[in-house]
Scaffold this motif. Structure first.
Motif, PDB file in Angstrom:
ATOM      1  N   ARG A  55      -2.195   1.129 -21.914  1.00 28.32           N
ATOM      2  CA  ARG A  55      -2.294  -0.282 -21.557  1.00 28.32           C
ATOM      3  C   ARG A  55      -2.268  -0.440 -20.050  1.00 28.32           C
ATOM      4  NH1 ARG A  55       2.869  -2.817 -24.275  1.00 28.32           N
ATOM      5  NH2 ARG A  55       1.811  -1.978 -26.111  1.00 28.32           N
ATOM      6  N   ALA A  56      -2.564  -1.644 -19.573  1.00 23.47           N
ATOM      7  CA  ALA A  56      -2.576  -1.891 -18.134  1.00 23.47           C
ATOM      8  C   ALA A  56      -2.238  -3.344 -17.850  1.00 23.47           C
ATOM      9  CB  ALA A  56      -3.938  -1.549 -17.533  1.00 23.47           C
ATOM     10  N   GLY A  57      -1.569  -3.564 -16.715  1.00 24.64           N
ATOM     11  CA  GLY A  57      -1.242  -4.900 -16.244  1.00 24.64           C
ATOM     12  C   GLY A  57      -0.904  -4.826 -14.773  1.00 24.64           C
ATOM     13  N   ARG A  58      -0.638  -5.976 -14.173  1.00 24.59           N
ATOM     14  CA  ARG A  58      -0.268  -6.006 -12.759  1.00 24.59           C
ATOM     15  C   ARG A  58       1.242  -5.782 -12.618  1.00 24.59           C
ATOM     16  NH1 ARG A  58      -4.430  -6.979  -9.577  1.00 24.59           N
ATOM     17  NH2 ARG A  58      -6.278  -7.913 -10.566  1.00 24.59           N
ATOM     18  N   ARG A  59       1.599  -4.925 -11.683  1.00 30.93           N
ATOM     19  CA  ARG A  59       2.989  -4.465 -11.563  1.00 30.93           C
ATOM     20  C   ARG A  59       3.963  -5.621 -11.386  1.00 30.93           C
ATOM     21  NH1 ARG A  59       6.618  -3.377  -7.481  1.00 30.93           N
ATOM     22  NH2 ARG A  59       8.173  -1.747  -7.979  1.00 30.93           N
ATOM     23  N   GLU A  60       3.734  -6.481 -10.424  1.00 35.17           N
ATOM     24  CA  GLU A  60       4.692  -7.546 -10.145  1.00 35.17           C
ATOM     25  C   GLU A  60       4.821  -8.493 -11.324  1.00 35.17           C
ATOM     26  OE1 GLU A  60       6.798  -7.714  -7.678  1.00 35.17           O
ATOM     27  OE2 GLU A  60       5.983  -5.818  -6.932  1.00 35.17           O
ATOM     28  N   ALA A  61       3.710  -8.767 -11.993  1.00 31.01           N
ATOM     29  CA  ALA A  61       3.760  -9.650 -13.159  1.00 31.01           C
ATOM     30  C   ALA A  61       4.540  -8.994 -14.293  1.00 31.01           C
ATOM     31  CB  ALA A  61       2.346 -10.002 -13.613  1.00 31.01           C
ATOM     32  N   LEU A  62       4.337  -7.703 -14.508  1.00 36.08           N
ATOM     33  CA  LEU A  62       5.063  -6.989 -15.558  1.00 36.08           C
ATOM     34  C   LEU A  62       6.565  -6.991 -15.270  1.00 36.08           C
ATOM     35  CD1 LEU A  62       2.632  -3.973 -16.097  1.00 36.08           C
ATOM     36  CD2 LEU A  62       3.168  -5.743 -17.785  1.00 36.08           C
ATOM     37  N   LEU A  63       6.934  -6.734 -14.029  1.00 34.89           N
ATOM     38  CA  LEU A  63       8.351  -6.759 -13.666  1.00 34.89           C
ATOM     39  C   LEU A  63       8.916  -8.170 -13.846  1.00 34.89           C
ATOM     40  CD1 LEU A  63       8.332  -4.512 -10.481  1.00 34.89           C
ATOM     41  CD2 LEU A  63       9.335  -3.951 -12.692  1.00 34.89           C
ATOM     42  N   GLY A  64       8.086  -9.169 -13.603  1.00 39.30           N
ATOM     43  CA  GLY A  64       8.517 -10.549 -13.741  1.00 39.30           C
ATOM     44  C   GLY A  64       8.795 -10.972 -15.166  1.00 39.30           C
ATOM     45  N   LEU A  65       8.325 -10.195 -16.135  1.00 44.90           N
ATOM     46  CA  LEU A  65       8.606 -10.515 -17.531  1.00 44.90           C
ATOM     47  C   LEU A  65      10.081 -10.304 -17.882  1.00 44.90           C
ATOM     48  CD1 LEU A  65       5.504  -8.945 -19.350  1.00 44.90           C
ATOM     49  CD2 LEU A  65       5.937 -11.382 -18.903  1.00 44.90           C
TER      50      LEU A  65
END
Length: 217
Positions: free
Chosen positions: A145-155
């Motif tokens: 899978r893939a996502g943006r780092r800062e957004a993932l941490l923000g979850l």
């Protein structure tokens, strides 16, 4: 270019092939969860960044790798050779292009032995529950899978066991993310051994237990 988090526990036999299949420009972060077979040394010798994760659990390793990443876009991939890292652009490109916030690799077995019947049944049941819970028409909780780092941490993900991948999807859905699914190959893991997660009935039961805990929170 993306960083690639590879949660790892005793994958010495698979790592040379896995790391050798990374697309040009992709950086490997091997999040080692206490291997005793020399996996960290092999990974480092092959040019990967190695993060030592003393807290046991798939989620603990995956999240430590995410925290250690520096690229804007971060991919996740199993380190056991069951998935081909050369296919990582399939999940990363839609995120890089801004067309999706989270992309999951829907596993397509290349051999019957790659996905035992008990694991397929459990995955189908989980997909149905996930659709009802999130409204997302997903077929698989794919580990690539893939996502943006800062957004993932923000979850603010908190699960550190096998519920981590599910919590990522449910939290992304709750946040209104654009979640997509693309096909990726799924093969028998390196050496023909069974997956630590779904390769045995016990492993599948543990995974279901951890994911049920996520769904009931």
């Amino acid at each position: 270019m993306p960083d690639v988090v590879l949660p790892c526990l005793d994958e010495a036999g698979a790592l040379p092939w896995v790391l050798g299949r990374l697309p040009a420009g992709y950086t490997a972060i091997v999040a080692d969860n206490g291997s005793t077979d020399g996996s960290p040394r092999i990974a480092a010798d092959l040019g990967a960044a190695v993060v030592h994760v003393p807290q046991r659990g798939f989620g603990a390793a995956a999240h430590a790798g995410l925290e250690a990443a520096t690229a804007d876009v971060v991919c996740f991939c199993d380190a056991d050779g069951s998935m081909d890292p050369a296919q990582l652009p399939r999940v990363a490109d839609p995120v890089l292009a801004g067309d999706a916030d989270l992309v999951l690799g829907r596993r397509r077995p290349t051999a019957r032995a790659a996905w035992p019947p008990h694991a397929r049944v459990a995955n189908t049941a989980l997909s149905m529950v996930l659709r009802r819970r999130t409204g997302l028409r997903l077929h698989d909780l794919g580990p690539m899978r893939a996502g943006r780092r800062e957004a993932l941490l923000g979850l603010g993900l908190t699960d550190r066991r096998f519920g981590y991948p599910l919590e990522m999807v449910t939290s992304a859905a709750d946040a209104g993310w654009r979640v997509r699914e693309v096909d990726v190959d799924y093969a028998v893991r390196a050496g023909g051994t069974r997956s630590k997660v779904t390769g045995t009935v016990l492993g599948t039961v543990r995974t279901i237990r951890d994911m049920r805990a996520v769904l009931t929170r």
